[in-house]
Enzyme design. Structure first.
Site, PDB file in Angstrom:
ATOM      1  N   HIS A   1       0.808  -1.217   0.000  1.00  0.00           N
ATOM      2  CA  HIS A   1       0.000   0.000   0.000  1.00  0.00           C
ATOM      3  C   HIS A   1       0.842   1.268   0.000  1.00  0.00           C
ATOM      4  O   HIS A   1       0.305   2.369   0.123  1.00  0.00           O
ATOM      5  CB  HIS A   1      -0.947  -0.008   1.199  1.00  0.00           C
TER       6      HIS A   1
ATOM      7  N   CYS B   1      12.705   7.756 -13.958  1.00  0.00           N
ATOM      8  CA  CYS B   1      13.857   6.849 -13.863  1.00  0.00           C
ATOM      9  C   CYS B   1      13.676   5.772 -12.802  1.00  0.00           C
ATOM     10  O   CYS B   1      14.480   4.846 -12.711  1.00  0.00           O
ATOM     11  CB  CYS B   1      15.133   7.638 -13.598  1.00  0.00           C
TER      12      CYS B   1
END
Length: 468
Positions: free
Chosen positions: A134, A145
């Protein structure tokens, strides 16, 4: 625990309810089950641990479905519990640290967590052996990136939204995003895929402190059954998956895991927290070249405008012979502006007062200033420095150890930047006594530190706020 933390987690509430009544196995039954679990773990070839809010309750973070859980209190119209310490200073539990030792021993292969408190990473579980299904309230990630940034402060947003900071890679610079899911967000494949893979390989999935009601995460442990693996559940409440478990233990996670570690003859390591900060001195010559206008700043290493959550105030003093006026910096950003003669070398003494949740009250740092000479630049191996600080904190059974890890000069604007590492918590966990287990939590002994003192006479710090 803060209300903000409860709000961050409310999105994962599930309408199903097995019951919030707490159950405790009788002491003799609990001891037998702990011994059985220890035996199972000792024989395990691929142990996976699946954790929920229950492993963090002893850290001062409430659970959700328990009698005093966040959702229970909300449904009953009761006030949420007051925070005993700032969320960002929560200390890993005995269970967190035991899992670190099991991983280092090669027994624990992977950890899956539904928690967003960041305590698994902070405890020392390697990132590559952890799925945070979560998200993490202290983690930012670069969508371009993929770089991750683990912060010492709570990220201000949830729902995978953009934050106020950018990727530090000069070739990238993309605006970062938080990692905590909102209720409509699907579990990210980056976390879900390895979690599912390891559950399928597991011979034991040990579920700790979870109601196993949050879908689809709660179905992950059952994937071990298809390959002949077993599920073990340690929780205070009954769960919908109890019928699928080879062993169900009703007891506190800390108590159960402490007993398991004793049976395995394994020590629970201390928790050592190291925090970073920077001392920045920006300076410029006056028009007549006789004076230097300079600014001192005590700053975060995480971002230029980021707060320093663990520092409450900074006292700035000087040697009495130098005749400079001292100051107290009580508001962030911690900045002090001054003007001195160009050829005058002097020394500042900074007393950093730490906030609640730190194992020490303050730290004293000497800052020599000489604008006529160049500053030596260096960059030490951070891992080596960190390990030395940890070893020293463990051996001395206290915190407060500190070291300079980097010093650099910046041409525009002309400034000197020194980065410090300091041990702000050193927590040793009590030795478990399995023959007399009670329903109370295992105690942690927090050793406080004393700052490094100075015998030199300094100017007294005034009580008024300094002008910045």
């Amino acid at each position: 625990m803060s209300l903000g933390y409860a709000e961050k987690l409310s999105y994962i509430e599930d309408v199903g309810n097995v019951g919030m009544t707490e159950h405790f196995d009788p002491s003799h039954v609990l001891l037998e089950k702990i011994e059985q679990l220890a035996s199972m773990i000792k024989k395990s070839k691929h142990l996976v641990v699946f954790t929920g809010a229950g492993i963090s309750t002893s850290c001062g973070i409430p659970d959700f479905r328990g009698p005093k859980g966040i959702w229970t209190l909300q449904r009953e119209g009761k006030a949420l519990p007051e925070a005993s310490l700032p969320f960002h200073r929560a200390v890993p539990s005995l269970t967190h640290m035991a899992l670190v030792e099991l991983e280092k021993a090669g027994i624990l292969k992977f950890v899956i967590s539904q928690n967003v408190d960041g305590l698994h990473l902070r405890s020392g579980i390697p990132r590559e052996k952890l799925s945070e299904l979560h998200g993490n309230s202290f983690m930012e990630t670069c969508p371009s990136c993929g770089a991750e940034y683990f912060r010492d402060f709570e990220v201000e947003t949830i729902g995978l939204k953009e934050t106020s900071r950018r990727c530090s890679d000069e070739k990238c610079g993309t605006r970062l995003k938080d990692t905590v899911l909102d209720w409509e967000d699907a579990l990210p494949p980056k976390e879900m895929d390895p979690a599912e893979k390891h559950c399928k390989q597991a011979d034991i999935v040990l579920c700790l402190g979870t109601s196993l009601q949050i879908t689809p995460a709660c179905n992950l442990p059952l994937k071990a059954l298809r390959g002949g693996g077993k599920v073990v559940i340690v929780n205070l409440q009954k769960t919908p998956k109890d019928k699928n478990a080879a062993l169900v233990i009703h007891g506190f996670s800390d108590k159960v895991i402490a007993g398991v570690m004793e049976h395995l003859n394994m020590q629970i390591p201390p928790f050592i927290r190291i925090d970073l900060f920077q001392i920045i001195v920006v300076h410029a010559l006056s028009n007549d070249k006789k004076f230097v206008n300079w600014t001192l700043q005590v700053a975060s290493v995480h971002a230029q405008k980021a707060a320093l959550p663990f520092i409450k105030s900074v006292e700035v003093s000087f040697l009495e012979t130098e005749g400079f006026k001292p100051a107290i910096l009580e508001e962030q950003p911690f900045r002090l502006k001054r003007r001195t003669a160009y050829n005058k070398a002097f020394e500042m003494v900074l007393n950093l007062n730490f906030g609640d949740g730190c194992g020490c009250s303050s730290l004293e740092v000497d800052v020599p200033i000489d604008f006529t000479s160049s500053t030596d630049c260096f960059n030490f191996d951070k891992d080596v420095i960190f390990q030395k600080l940890r070893d020293k904190a463990v051996n001395e059974s206290k915190c407060g150890q500190n070291a300079v890890i980097e010093r650099k000069t910046i041409s525009t604007p002309s400034s000197n930047v020194t980065t410090y590492a300091v041990v702000t918590n050193a927590v040793h966990y009590s030795k478990p006594v399995p023959t007399s287990l009670t329903n109370g939590d295992h105690k942690k002994r927090k050793d406080s530190m004393t700052g490094t003192g100075s015998s030199r006479k300094r100017s007294k710090v005034s009580k008024g706020k300094s002008k910045v």
